[in-house]
Scaffold this motif. Structure first.
Motif, mmCIF file in Angstrom:
data_model
loop_
_atom_site.group_PDB
_atom_site.id
_atom_site.type_symbol
_atom_site.label_atom_id
_atom_site.label_comp_id
_atom_site.label_asym_id
_atom_site.label_seq_id
_atom_site.Cartn_x
_atom_site.Cartn_y
_atom_site.Cartn_z
ATOM 1 N N LEU A 69 0.838 -1.206 0.000
ATOM 2 C CA LEU A 69 0.000 0.000 0.000
ATOM 3 C C LEU A 69 0.874 1.258 0.000
ATOM 4 N N TYR A 70 1.911 1.264 0.864
ATOM 5 C CA TYR A 70 2.828 2.410 0.910
ATOM 6 C C TYR A 70 3.494 2.610 -0.450
ATOM 7 N N LEU A 71 3.961 1.507 -1.054
ATOM 8 C CA LEU A 71 4.658 1.639 -2.327
ATOM 9 C C LEU A 71 3.734 2.219 -3.390
ATOM 10 N N PHE A 72 2.462 1.764 -3.419
ATOM 11 C CA PHE A 72 1.516 2.296 -4.400
ATOM 12 C C PHE A 72 1.366 3.797 -4.236
ATOM 13 N N VAL A 73 1.237 4.262 -2.979
ATOM 14 C CA VAL A 73 1.031 5.699 -2.749
ATOM 15 C C VAL A 73 2.287 6.479 -3.124
ATOM 16 N N VAL A 74 3.484 5.917 -2.794
ATOM 17 C CA VAL A 74 4.724 6.617 -3.157
ATOM 18 C C VAL A 74 4.840 6.737 -4.673
ATOM 19 N N PHE A 75 4.463 5.659 -5.387
ATOM 20 C CA PHE A 75 4.564 5.698 -6.840
ATOM 21 C C PHE A 75 3.538 6.647 -7.442
ATOM 22 N N LEU A 76 2.442 6.918 -6.707
ATOM 23 C CA LEU A 76 1.400 7.800 -7.209
ATOM 24 C C LEU A 76 1.895 9.238 -7.285
ATOM 25 N N PHE A 77 2.851 9.600 -6.407
ATOM 26 C CA PHE A 77 3.307 10.992 -6.357
ATOM 27 C C PHE A 77 4.410 11.221 -7.360
ATOM 28 N N ASN A 78 4.545 12.478 -7.740
ATOM 29 C CA ASN A 78 5.661 12.890 -8.574
ATOM 30 C C ASN A 78 6.830 13.227 -7.662
ATOM 31 N N LEU B 75 -6.164 4.894 6.308
ATOM 32 C CA LEU B 75 -6.720 6.248 6.433
ATOM 33 C C LEU B 75 -5.642 7.304 6.267
ATOM 34 N N GLY B 76 -4.456 7.079 6.865
ATOM 35 C CA GLY B 76 -3.367 8.044 6.740
ATOM 36 C C GLY B 76 -2.962 8.256 5.296
ATOM 37 N N LEU B 77 -2.838 7.160 4.554
ATOM 38 C CA LEU B 77 -2.426 7.301 3.152
ATOM 39 C C LEU B 77 -3.532 7.965 2.333
ATOM 40 N N ALA B 78 -4.816 7.709 2.659
ATOM 41 C CA ALA B 78 -5.904 8.396 1.945
ATOM 42 C C ALA B 78 -5.827 9.895 2.196
ATOM 43 N N ILE B 79 -5.541 10.277 3.458
ATOM 44 C CA ILE B 79 -5.405 11.705 3.773
ATOM 45 C C ILE B 79 -4.209 12.294 3.030
ATOM 46 N N VAL B 80 -3.097 11.536 2.941
ATOM 47 C CA VAL B 80 -1.915 12.034 2.234
ATOM 48 C C VAL B 80 -2.241 12.263 0.760
ATOM 49 N N ILE B 81 -3.012 11.338 0.168
ATOM 50 C CA ILE B 81 -3.381 11.501 -1.246
ATOM 51 C C ILE B 81 -4.224 12.764 -1.424
ATOM 52 N N ALA B 82 -5.220 12.965 -0.545
ATOM 53 C CA ALA B 82 -6.056 14.167 -0.648
ATOM 54 C C ALA B 82 -5.217 15.422 -0.450
ATOM 55 N N LEU B 83 -4.280 15.358 0.486
ATOM 56 C CA LEU B 83 -3.393 16.496 0.777
ATOM 57 C C LEU B 83 -2.523 16.837 -0.418
ATOM 58 N N LEU B 87 -2.482 20.444 -2.163
ATOM 59 C CA LEU B 87 -1.371 21.343 -1.855
ATOM 60 C C LEU B 87 -0.108 21.046 -2.660
ATOM 61 N N GLU B 88 -0.054 19.928 -3.407
ATOM 62 C CA GLU B 88 1.125 19.567 -4.212
ATOM 63 C C GLU B 88 2.373 19.404 -3.352
ATOM 64 N N THR B 89 2.226 18.969 -2.120
ATOM 65 C CA THR B 89 3.396 18.743 -1.287
ATOM 66 C C THR B 89 3.102 17.633 -0.283
ATOM 67 N N VAL B 90 4.169 16.923 0.152
ATOM 68 C CA VAL B 90 4.011 15.931 1.228
ATOM 69 C C VAL B 90 4.932 16.268 2.394
ATOM 70 N N ASN B 91 5.448 17.500 2.443
ATOM 71 C CA ASN B 91 6.347 17.875 3.534
ATOM 72 C C ASN B 91 5.557 18.534 4.650
ATOM 73 N N VAL B 92 5.753 18.048 5.884
ATOM 74 C CA VAL B 92 4.889 18.493 6.973
ATOM 75 C C VAL B 92 5.108 19.958 7.319
ATOM 76 N N ASP B 93 6.333 20.497 7.103
ATOM 77 C CA ASP B 93 6.537 21.887 7.494
ATOM 78 C C ASP B 93 5.995 22.861 6.446
ATOM 79 N N GLU B 94 5.536 22.350 5.307
ATOM 80 C CA GLU B 94 4.884 23.229 4.337
ATOM 81 C C GLU B 94 3.359 23.152 4.446
#
Lengths: 170, 100
Positions: A69-78, B75-83, B87-94
């Protein structure tokens, strides 16, 4: 040093080293891939503790399903824009001090605790059939929490689908 | 001879590595991974004590912890995807605003 001791030190060393690599690699793909051997070696430690059922679950669920699951999400991002920037937070120095304090506290507590040194002899009881023992407890004394866990997973399934859904698909 | 203390120390080290990852890293995915590592360390404590007192109830509790860990990851990864979509970022300080 017997085989049990050797296996414990090997599994513990590899688990700690891979965990350190997992939290220190800048690339998230490497971090996820380093956590897989870490969880495999923790499963080996579960076998040393005669928890064979949990060892198999540890390999199937955290090391298998969750890491995929983690790998899928990491690959989803640019990831190109994430490369090149610093990987650690501004508060890294303070975090290091806090972490050192926590590990010193926990190790001192563990060493000074009142538990006698060797494990008691495990001749009978749970050592005979671990899966039957765990299942017996799970489906009699802990039946209600077990059903509640299935409800939690159902709610999480719908919640994840709603959260990750695209807004413009209406 | 390996005693309970060895397992407690190993669990403490793994837990602290997880704490360090949560506090030090900027990437929210690696922060979730570190939380996973902390839960694994706690599970190790449960299994060691279950072995020590010769009672399988500790292993039943680990079963529930793993259920919650799976829920937290999904749930965490779903929130990360929505985020990331907003916002086009995955860095917590941004990530410093409530409004998307």
């Amino acid at each position: 040093m017997g085989l049990y001791d050797f296996m414990f030190y090997y599994l513990a060393a590899v688990a700690v080293i891979t965990a350190l690599l997992a939290v220190s690699r800048p690339n998230p793909v490497h971090a996820v891939l380093f956590l897989v051997p870490c969880f495999f070696h923790v499963a080996g430690i579960f076998v040393l503790l005669q928890a064979e059922f949990l060892a198999v679950i540890q390999i199937l669920v955290p090391a298998g399903a969750l890491m995929v699951l983690y790998l899928f999400v990491v690959f989803l991002f640019n990831l190109h824009e994430i490369k090149g920037t610093r990987a650690t937070h501004r508060q890294a120095a303070l975090a290091g001090i806090v972490a050192a304090a926590i590990v010193i506290l926990l190790v001192v507590l563990a060493v000074n605790s009142l538990f006698p040194v060797p494990f008691p002899e495990q001749a009978q009881g749970m050592a005979a059939d671990n899966t039957a023992a765990v299942g017996g407890e799970l489906f009699t004394k802990f039946l209600f929490p077990f059903e509640l866990a299935s409800l939690v997973l159902l709610a999480v399934m719908f919640g994840a689908m709603v959260l990750a859904r695209r807004e413009d698909s209406e | 001879m390996i005693s309970l203390t060895h397992y407690l120390i190993l669990s403490a080290i793994l837990f602290t590595i997880g704490v360090t990852g949560v506090l030090m890293r900027r990437n929210v995915i690696i922060i979730l991974l570190s939380v996973e590592l902390m839960l694994t360390a706690v599970n190790l404590n449960f299994v060691a004590f279950s072995h020590y007192v010769n009672n399988p109830v500790g292993q039943v509790f680990v079963f529930f912890v793993m259920t919650v860990a799976a829920a937290e990851t999904a749930l965490g990864l779903a929130i990360v995807i929505a985020l990331f979509r907003n916002l086009e970022t995955v860095n917590v300080d941004e990530i410093n605003q409530m409004k998307g």
